[in-house]
Design a protein around this motif. Structure first.
Motif, PDB file in Angstrom:
ATOM      1  N   THR A 222       1.021  -1.090   0.000  1.00  7.81           N
ATOM      2  CA  THR A 222       0.116   0.008  -0.032  1.00  7.81           C
ATOM      3  C   THR A 222       0.766   1.297   0.114  1.00  7.81           C
ATOM      4  O   THR A 222       0.612   2.081  -0.772  1.00  7.81           O
ATOM      5  N   SER A 223       1.909   1.250   0.929  1.00  5.87           N
ATOM      6  CA  SER A 223       2.785   2.272   1.050  1.00  5.87           C
ATOM      7  C   SER A 223       3.472   2.278  -0.389  1.00  5.87           C
ATOM      8  O   SER A 223       3.748   3.689  -0.797  1.00  5.87           O
ATOM      9  N   MET A 224       3.982   1.513  -1.157  1.00  5.34           N
ATOM     10  CA  MET A 224       4.782   1.495  -2.450  1.00  5.34           C
ATOM     11  C   MET A 224       3.892   2.097  -3.407  1.00  5.34           C
ATOM     12  O   MET A 224       4.287   2.643  -4.591  1.00  5.34           O
ATOM     13  N   ALA A 225       2.425   1.644  -3.384  1.00  6.09           N
ATOM     14  CA  ALA A 225       1.650   2.153  -4.471  1.00  6.09           C
ATOM     15  C   ALA A 225       0.796   3.450  -4.067  1.00  6.09           C
ATOM     16  O   ALA A 225      -0.259   3.468  -4.258  1.00  6.09           O
ATOM     17  N   ASP A 226       1.514   4.319  -3.252  1.00  7.05           N
ATOM     18  CA  ASP A 226       0.710   5.500  -2.808  1.00  7.05           C
ATOM     19  C   ASP A 226       0.292   6.500  -3.783  1.00  7.05           C
ATOM     20  O   ASP A 226      -0.432   7.331  -3.244  1.00  7.05           O
ATOM     21  N   GLY A 227       0.283   6.205  -4.940  1.00  9.12           N
ATOM     22  CA  GLY A 227      -0.063   7.048  -6.061  1.00  9.12           C
ATOM     23  C   GLY A 227       0.930   8.229  -6.488  1.00  9.12           C
ATOM     24  O   GLY A 227       0.921   8.829  -7.427  1.00  9.12           O
ATOM     25  N   ALA A 228       2.219   8.332  -5.856  1.00 11.15           N
ATOM     26  CA  ALA A 228       3.093   9.139  -6.216  1.00 11.15           C
ATOM     27  C   ALA A 228       3.874   8.709  -7.348  1.00 11.15           C
ATOM     28  O   ALA A 228       4.271   9.891  -8.247  1.00 11.15           O
TER      29      ALA A 228
END
Length: 173
Positions: free
Chosen positions: A46-52
């Motif tokens: 989830t953190s790695m795919a945070d949208g940034a």
């Protein structure tokens, strides 16, 4: 972004993709005999795919299981110690981004999916330089990335493992 190939539907990851991405990564983690570097909890994914930064997923059919995933991150946002070690060895050019991890389901390997994920990620990053690391004992990944035109540009050791740093700067220019 969503486009299809004869066999795959590729798109940017959505919130609903977190669970299937996590399952794919966990199935290929070191604790399961896989060659990924590190373990991938749902919170970590989830953190790695945070949208940034873009995350590209591949499926064989719409709403089917995720059979491939490729993450990216800005070099400035890199937090994982192994990624920081890579960037010390080779940081890439001004617009470089961190490529990976990439994971392809066993059933899909050798069918051209890596090249499709890579092409989709290059498009997302406007052809900027990709910088990645691969454990030296992961011969399949080393060869697959060389077939994409990537080349070793540096090396580093981390947690008693030897890593090669690859870049596509030759491809990107």
């Amino acid at each position: 972004m969503r486009h299809s190939n004869h066999a795959y539907l590729l798109g940017t990851a959505q919130a609903a993709d977190i669970a299937p991405i996590t399952a794919l990564l966990q199935a290929n983690s070191p604790s399961q005999g896989g060659s990924l570097t590190g373990e991938f909890s749902r919170d970590k994914v989830t953190s790695m795919a945070d949208g940034a930064s873009p995350v590209i997923v591949a499926r064989r059919v719409a709403d089917g299981p995720v059979v491939g995933v490729l993450f990216s991150a800005t070099t400035a946002s890199a937090q994982a110690p192994v990624v920081r070690a890579m960037l010390v060895a080779y940081a890439g050019g001004k617009r470089a981004y961190v490529y990976g991890p990439v994971c392809i389901a066993d059933s899909e390997r050798g069918q051209g999916l890596l090249a499709l994920l890579y092409a989709a990620m290059r498009a997302q990053h406007g052809g900027a330089e990709a910088v990645l690391f691969i454990r030296r004992d992961n011969i399949g990944s080393l060869r697959a990335h060389e077939r994409l035109g990537m080349r070793e540009v540096a090396a580093f050791d981390f947690d008693d493992a030897d890593f090669a740093v690859y870049s596509d700067v030759i491809v990107a220019q």
